[in-house]
Design an enzyme around this catalytic site. Structure first.
Site, short mmCIF file in Angstrom:
data_model
loop_
_atom_site.label_atom_id
_atom_site.label_comp_id
_atom_site.label_asym_id
_atom_site.label_seq_id
_atom_site.Cartn_x
_atom_site.Cartn_y
_atom_site.Cartn_z
CD1 TRP A 74 -16.66 -5.59 -69.07
CD2 TRP A 74 -17.71 -7.43 -68.37
NE1 TRP A 74 -16.16 -6.65 -69.79
CE2 TRP A 74 -16.80 -7.80 -69.38
CE3 TRP A 74 -18.48 -8.42 -67.79
CZ2 TRP A 74 -16.63 -9.11 -69.81
CZ3 TRP A 74 -18.33 -9.74 -68.21
CH2 TRP A 74 -17.41 -10.07 -69.22
CG ASN A 98 -21.80 -6.89 -60.01
OD1 ASN A 98 -21.55 -7.32 -61.14
ND2 ASN A 98 -21.03 -7.13 -58.97
N GLY A 99 -24.24 -8.59 -61.83
CA GLY A 99 -24.49 -10.03 -61.89
C GLY A 99 -25.31 -10.35 -63.13
CD GLU A 479 0.65 -12.99 -66.42
OE1 GLU A 479 -0.32 -13.66 -66.80
OE2 GLU A 479 0.53 -11.89 -65.85
#
Ligand code: M6R
Length: 607
Positions: A74, A98-99, A479
């Site tokens: 991502w 990741n991060g 929502e």
């Protein structure tokens, strides 16, 4: 966030790495890549876009080898292109991350000054160069990683492969989750137990600052002082079967339909139907003394918190502050020592929420966490862990986690009211009775699936959609709008129905469908009056209510959606179903990617 996996094994790894990525694609799907080690070579294959592009690359150009790492991305730094796809590699090392490496810019500038050449725009590539420099200087992989980790700021889970060391991977974690899996003559690294589910159930969770050396014989884990440490090996309950789509077309659809079952499962831990009592886990602090609650969460979990605010204040008369996690720390909230800070999260890894949790801990708050992943970072850092038992939620749009969060929060609010002497025994029995009715009511709501599918074409062509609700149904309006936005890409807004006349009513014309959530009950008349104001201005209304509500106000609406007649306490759980189904069917009608909508990831582990 991204998903990472590594295997040191006795057999070829590339297919199994890709299989692991499939189970983590919900974490990000901008690009994917693998790198294996074979004959003292790093063999790297990458592709932009969804995982099937990488699968196609591997079909024509396999990556042989018994050791390898893989990544599904991502994008944070750098566009989702092949050159920005992980693994990032030099001649000596390849790594997946990741991060976010927050200090990548000064590190990159220094590396460039030292003559290193970069091929991507990512923050990650600096780590590959830093480790590579050490290896090129003659350091062992362990020494290289030890030298580099203290230089990194931000959040990372890393898996690193070394050209000259087939049969070895090094992992490290700070702020992003990483697990070690133990197999038969094989050892694994993964972002979560789900990624490793078909490979092993034997899992160790690395702690903050840990790094680990992985070989086929097992793993040696070191803490942030480089001291060898033992981390418990647990048996993960996640089986590969629980994450199949089964008879459903999409994960989101399956997860919507699981709600009666998982809400019932969740309630089992929070109510005792025979004794008609609310039952919470033991807490290490005195709940009765709590004078103020601070609820912090993001997205759908935030809306669950918004409903809970009504419950805490109505039942227990305890004031509640409610914050979006990304804003919480920056408004310098006043946190009286001894207050209760309540965090709500499906993943338990959302970086904004986790940072808010840590900030609250530093400010002497008791930490309660409503979370769906009981091994997550938030779960581990809680004083009071309140798990939802929704099971793995794969669809990016959160559905069953939301209704389970509401079930837990209703029980917690009632329990707080009981211990504070604000709820009588009869009222407690009533709450338990209504909560016990929720699974059947959810089933009854799901029976309208086909009717909702049939009217979705009325909403699908819209450019803008408004959702209205009042009281605890106002968060449901928000929502509903979020669900529609994220999976159908239609612009939608949720409003408190009484707020329309203060501005948004100017948007109303015959092209803007207005979805009104109005269960029968104390707020029905007022919501319907607001609805009439919209209708008087040519607005096209979809009224969601029960048979009584539809009989009273359904005439003249563009469409109506009938819900079972339920007590106001469980109305937010039940009315979640039509807003989820409506978003789902509109997205299907528009042909969008329901489970993996553009630009999103299931949980966001960067701030
Ligand atoms: O895992 P979390 O509950 O902390 O995630 C929070 C949000 O990112 C999440 O609810 C997001 O808004 C969903 N995609 C909504 O469907």
């Amino acid at each position: 966030m991204c998903g990472i996996i590594g295997i040191v094994g006795k057999e070829a790894v590339s297919d199994r790495l890709v299989d692991g990525l499939k189970r983590m694609e919900y974490r990000g799907y901008d690009s994917a890549g693998v790198c294996t080690v074979e004959n003292s070579q790093l063999i790297r294959r990458r592709a932009e876009g969804k995982l099937f592009n990488l699968v196609n690359v591997l079909k024509s150009d396999d990556a042989p080898g018994h050791t390898g790492i893989a990544h599904t991305r991502w994008a944070t730094h750098g566009a989702p292109t092949t050159s920005n796809a992980h693994p990032h590699a030099t001649g000596e090392v390849a790594l997946v991350h990741n991060g976010i490496i927050e200090n990548f810019k000064p590190l990159r500038d220094e590396l460039i000054k030292r003559g290193r050449q970069f091929e991507s725009e990512t923050d990650t590539e600096v780590v590959a160069h830093l480790v590579s420099e050490q290896v090129e200087d003659g350091k062992s992989p362990e020494e290289a990683v030890q030298a580099v980790l203290p230089q990194l700021r931000g959040a990372f889970a890393l898996a690193i492969a070394f050209r000259s060391h087939p049969g070895l991977l090094i992992g490290a974690r700070l702020g992003s989750p990483l697990v070690v899996g133990y197999g038969d003559g094989e050892t694994y690294l993964g972002s979560d137990a789900l990624a490793l589910a078909p490979l092993t159930q034997q899992i160790s969770y690395l702690e903050e600052g840990d790094w680990v050396v992985v070989t086929e014989d097992g793993a040696t884990i070191y803490d942030n002082q480089n001291k060898a440490v033992e981390r418990e090996v647990t048996t993960s309950g996640v089986s590969a079967a629980t994450i199949e789509k089964g008879q459903y077309r999409h994960y989101m659809q399956k997860e919507i339909f699981e709600q009666p079952t998982v809400v019932a499962q969740t309630l089992q831990s929070y109510i005792r139907p025979l004794e008609q009592q609310v039952a919470l886990p033991q807490m290490g602090f005195d709940l009765e003394s709590i004078k103020r609650i601070t609820i912090v969460a993001c997205g759908t979990s935030y809306y669950a918190g918004m409903v809970a605010k009504y419950w805490f204040e109505t039942f227990a008369r305890v004031p509640v502050d409610l914050d979006v996690a990304s804003e919480f720390r920056y408004r310098e909230p006043v946190l009286e020592p001894g207050g209760l800070a309540l965090f709500i999260s499906q993943s338990g890894e959302t970086a904004d929420t986790l940072a808010a949790l840590r900030h609250s801990k530093e400010n002497d708050q008791k930490i309660a966490v409503v979370v769906n992943v009981p091994t997550s970072s938030m779960a581990r850092e809680a004083d009071l862990l309140l798990p939802t038992h929704a099971g793995p939620e794969i669809g990016v749009a959160s559905t069953k986690a939301f209704s389970c969060q509401l079930a837990v929060l209703a029980a917690l609010a009632a329990h707080l009211a009981v211990v504070k002497g604000k709820m009588s025994r009869e009222e407690e029995m009533d709450v338990v009775r209504h909560l016990t009715e929720a699974p059947a009511a959810l089933n009854a709501a799901l029976a309208y699936d086909e009717a909702i599918a049939d009217m979705a074409h009325l909403v699908a062509p819209a450019r803008d959609v408004l959702y209205l609700g009042r009281g605890p149904d106002y968060p449901l309006a928000l929502e509903g709008a979020l669900k529609l936005k994220e999976i159908s890409y239609i612009h939608a807004e949720g409003y408190a129905s009484g707020e329309m006349k203060h501005g948004p009513i100017a948007l109303i014309d015959e092209a803007v469908p207005v979805i009104v959530l109005a269960p029968s009950g104390p707020l029905f008349e007022k919501t319907v009056s607001n609805m009439q104001e919209v209708r008087a201005r040519g607005g096209k209304i979809v009224l969601i209510s029960d048979a009584d509500g539809l009989a009273e106000a359904g005439e003249g609406c563009m469409a109506t959606i009938e819900m079972p007649r339920v007590h106001p306490l469980i109305a937010p759980l039940v009315y979640a179903v039509p807003v989820q189904l409506l978003a789902y069917h509109v997205a299907v009608a528009k042909g969008t990617d329901v489970d993996q909508p553009r630009n999103l990831a299931k949980s966001v582990t960067v701030e």
